[in-house]
Write a protein that holds these residues in place. Structure first.
Motif, mmCIF file in Angstrom:
data_model
loop_
_atom_site.group_PDB
_atom_site.id
_atom_site.type_symbol
_atom_site.label_atom_id
_atom_site.label_comp_id
_atom_site.label_asym_id
_atom_site.label_seq_id
_atom_site.Cartn_x
_atom_site.Cartn_y
_atom_site.Cartn_z
ATOM 1 N N LEU A 160 0.811 -1.217 0.000
ATOM 2 C CA LEU A 160 0.000 0.000 0.000
ATOM 3 C C LEU A 160 0.845 1.268 0.000
ATOM 4 C CD1 LEU A 160 -2.801 -1.041 2.509
ATOM 5 C CD2 LEU A 160 -2.914 -1.005 0.013
ATOM 6 N N GLY A 161 2.161 1.121 0.164
ATOM 7 C CA GLY A 161 3.057 2.272 0.111
ATOM 8 C C GLY A 161 3.187 3.040 1.409
ATOM 9 N N TYR A 162 2.847 2.412 2.538
ATOM 10 C CA TYR A 162 2.985 3.068 3.836
ATOM 11 C C TYR A 162 4.356 2.768 4.417
ATOM 12 C CZ TYR A 162 -2.056 3.782 3.724
ATOM 13 O OH TYR A 162 -3.312 4.167 3.382
ATOM 14 N N HIS A 163 5.396 3.287 3.818
ATOM 15 C CA HIS A 163 6.748 2.954 4.248
ATOM 16 C C HIS A 163 7.131 3.614 5.557
ATOM 17 C CE1 HIS A 163 7.327 0.765 0.611
ATOM 18 N NE2 HIS A 163 6.871 1.798 -0.072
ATOM 19 N N ASP A 164 6.449 4.669 5.953
ATOM 20 C CA ASP A 164 6.782 5.365 7.191
ATOM 21 C C ASP A 164 5.711 5.174 8.267
ATOM 22 O OD1 ASP A 164 9.156 6.358 6.135
ATOM 23 O OD2 ASP A 164 8.135 8.060 5.236
ATOM 24 N N LEU A 165 4.974 4.081 8.194
ATOM 25 C CA LEU A 165 3.948 3.786 9.188
ATOM 26 C C LEU A 165 4.603 3.699 10.559
ATOM 27 C CD1 LEU A 165 0.934 3.160 9.349
ATOM 28 C CD2 LEU A 165 1.501 0.750 9.186
ATOM 29 N N THR A 166 4.022 4.391 11.540
ATOM 30 C CA THR A 166 4.659 4.467 12.854
ATOM 31 C C THR A 166 3.727 4.027 13.972
ATOM 32 O OG1 THR A 166 4.006 6.780 13.093
ATOM 33 C CG2 THR A 166 6.183 6.359 12.177
ATOM 34 N N ILE A 167 4.342 3.712 15.097
ATOM 35 C CA ILE A 167 3.636 3.385 16.338
ATOM 36 C C ILE A 167 3.981 4.486 17.322
ATOM 37 C CG2 ILE A 167 3.525 1.779 18.280
ATOM 38 C CD1 ILE A 167 4.436 -0.408 16.327
ATOM 39 N N ASN A 168 2.980 5.052 17.976
ATOM 40 C CA ASN A 168 3.235 6.073 18.997
ATOM 41 C C ASN A 168 3.212 5.421 20.356
ATOM 42 O OD1 ASN A 168 3.418 8.353 17.294
ATOM 43 N ND2 ASN A 168 1.207 8.308 17.052
ATOM 44 N N GLN A 169 4.231 5.689 21.125
ATOM 45 C CA GLN A 169 4.351 5.192 22.484
ATOM 46 C C GLN A 169 4.160 6.377 23.409
ATOM 47 O OE1 GLN A 169 7.735 2.595 23.329
ATOM 48 N NE2 GLN A 169 8.177 3.914 25.062
ATOM 49 N N GLU A 170 3.249 6.252 24.365
ATOM 50 C CA GLU A 170 2.932 7.389 25.217
ATOM 51 C C GLU A 170 4.021 7.715 26.230
ATOM 52 O OE1 GLU A 170 -0.972 7.265 26.887
ATOM 53 O OE2 GLU A 170 -1.817 6.473 25.039
ATOM 54 N N PHE A 171 4.575 6.718 26.900
ATOM 55 C CA PHE A 171 5.578 7.008 27.921
ATOM 56 C C PHE A 171 6.735 6.043 27.818
ATOM 57 C CE2 PHE A 171 7.589 6.719 32.041
ATOM 58 C CZ PHE A 171 7.809 8.058 32.311
ATOM 59 N N PRO A 172 7.943 6.473 27.628
ATOM 60 C CA PRO A 172 8.278 7.843 27.282
ATOM 61 C C PRO A 172 7.839 8.140 25.860
ATOM 62 C CG PRO A 172 10.237 6.487 27.205
ATOM 63 C CD PRO A 172 9.116 5.602 27.688
ATOM 64 N N ALA A 173 7.514 9.377 25.588
ATOM 65 C CA ALA A 173 6.994 9.764 24.278
ATOM 66 C C ALA A 173 8.019 9.439 23.190
ATOM 67 C CB ALA A 173 6.646 11.238 24.265
ATOM 68 N N ARG A 174 7.610 8.647 22.226
ATOM 69 C CA ARG A 174 8.507 8.252 21.143
ATOM 70 C C ARG A 174 7.672 7.691 20.008
ATOM 71 N NH1 ARG A 174 13.240 4.578 20.287
ATOM 72 N NH2 ARG A 174 13.839 5.317 18.236
ATOM 73 N N THR A 175 8.157 7.854 18.805
ATOM 74 C CA THR A 175 7.510 7.286 17.628
ATOM 75 C C THR A 175 8.475 6.296 16.983
ATOM 76 O OG1 THR A 175 6.251 9.305 17.273
ATOM 77 C CG2 THR A 175 6.451 7.831 15.405
ATOM 78 N N PHE A 176 7.964 5.117 16.610
ATOM 79 C CA PHE A 176 8.763 4.071 15.985
ATOM 80 C C PHE A 176 8.154 3.696 14.646
ATOM 81 C CE2 PHE A 176 8.819 3.187 20.551
ATOM 82 C CZ PHE A 176 10.173 3.022 20.809
ATOM 83 N N THR A 177 8.994 3.306 13.690
ATOM 84 C CA THR A 177 8.454 2.614 12.523
ATOM 85 C C THR A 177 8.145 1.193 12.997
ATOM 86 O OG1 THR A 177 10.556 1.737 11.742
ATOM 87 C CG2 THR A 177 9.905 3.940 10.920
ATOM 88 N N ILE A 178 7.359 0.466 12.237
ATOM 89 C CA ILE A 178 7.045 -0.918 12.600
ATOM 90 C C ILE A 178 8.337 -1.727 12.725
ATOM 91 C CG2 ILE A 178 5.908 -3.046 11.811
ATOM 92 C CD1 ILE A 178 3.999 -0.779 12.768
ATOM 93 N N GLU A 179 9.244 -1.536 11.783
ATOM 94 C CA GLU A 179 10.506 -2.273 11.800
ATOM 95 C C GLU A 179 11.353 -1.927 13.031
ATOM 96 O OE1 GLU A 179 8.895 -2.327 7.720
ATOM 97 O OE2 GLU A 179 9.200 -0.728 9.173
ATOM 98 N N GLU A 180 11.401 -0.642 13.399
ATOM 99 C CA GLU A 180 12.138 -0.238 14.603
ATOM 100 C C GLU A 180 11.508 -0.864 15.850
ATOM 101 O OE1 GLU A 180 13.812 4.209 13.500
ATOM 102 O OE2 GLU A 180 11.762 4.013 14.259
ATOM 103 N N PHE A 181 10.179 -0.875 15.891
ATOM 104 C CA PHE A 181 9.490 -1.473 17.025
ATOM 105 C C PHE A 181 9.811 -2.963 17.136
ATOM 106 C CE2 PHE A 181 5.824 -3.667 18.897
ATOM 107 C CZ PHE A 181 5.841 -3.086 20.145
ATOM 108 N N LEU A 182 9.785 -3.679 16.006
ATOM 109 C CA LEU A 182 10.074 -5.116 16.029
ATOM 110 C C LEU A 182 11.511 -5.395 16.457
ATOM 111 C CD1 LEU A 182 8.174 -6.233 12.817
ATOM 112 C CD2 LEU A 182 7.524 -6.681 15.200
ATOM 113 N N ASP A 183 12.426 -4.477 16.154
ATOM 114 C CA ASP A 183 13.829 -4.645 16.526
ATOM 115 C C ASP A 183 14.132 -4.181 17.952
ATOM 116 O OD1 ASP A 183 14.476 -5.693 14.029
ATOM 117 O OD2 ASP A 183 14.989 -3.727 13.201
#
Length: 127
Positions: A66-89
């Motif tokens: 679908l072309g969502y290469h920068d899809l991110t996960i927001n973590q509330e505490f501590p505040a941080r945004t991850f790509t799916i790949e960063e989260f899995l790693d």
């Protein structure tokens, strides 16, 4: 025999099915206390997120299609945004092996859990 790639619509349907099964299995396992569903949860997470040399997981396959290469996960505490790949790693779990502390990534945890709980395959008991 060659593989025929799933269409975008088929991938979306499989993702929806996995979501609703995970929701149902989570209710049964964590709220109702039926531990028989833990392996099913691990298996679904493996299908959705576990990357290997021979497999691209459903969620990442669909995200890329679908072309969502920068899809991110927001973590509330501590505040941080991850790509799916960063989260899995991301290293989340640690355990001691031979007097050494080993950290395990989210993805490795999913893989270990699915393999050990019988949802990836069923093995004979070790003697």
């Amino acid at each position: 025999m060659s593989k025929i790639p799933l269409t975008e619509e088929e991938l979306i349907e499989r993702l929806k099915d996995s979501y609703f099964l995970l929701k149902d299995y989570s209710q049964k396992a964590f709220i109702e206390g039926n531990k028989r569903y833990l392996g099913e949860i691990a298996g679904k997470l493996r299908v959705l997120f576990y990357r290997s040399r021979s497999n691209t997981p459903l969620f990442i396959k669909l995200k890329n299609k679908l072309g969502y290469h920068d899809l991110t996960i927001n973590q509330e505490f501590p505040a941080r945004t991850f790509t799916i790949e960063e989260f899995l790693d991301k290293k989340i779990v640690g355990h001691k092996v031979d007097d050494e502390f080993i950290q395990v990534s989210v993805e490795a945890f999913i893989g270990y859990w699915a393999n050990q709980d019988g949802s990836a395959h069923i093995e004979d008991r070790k003697s």
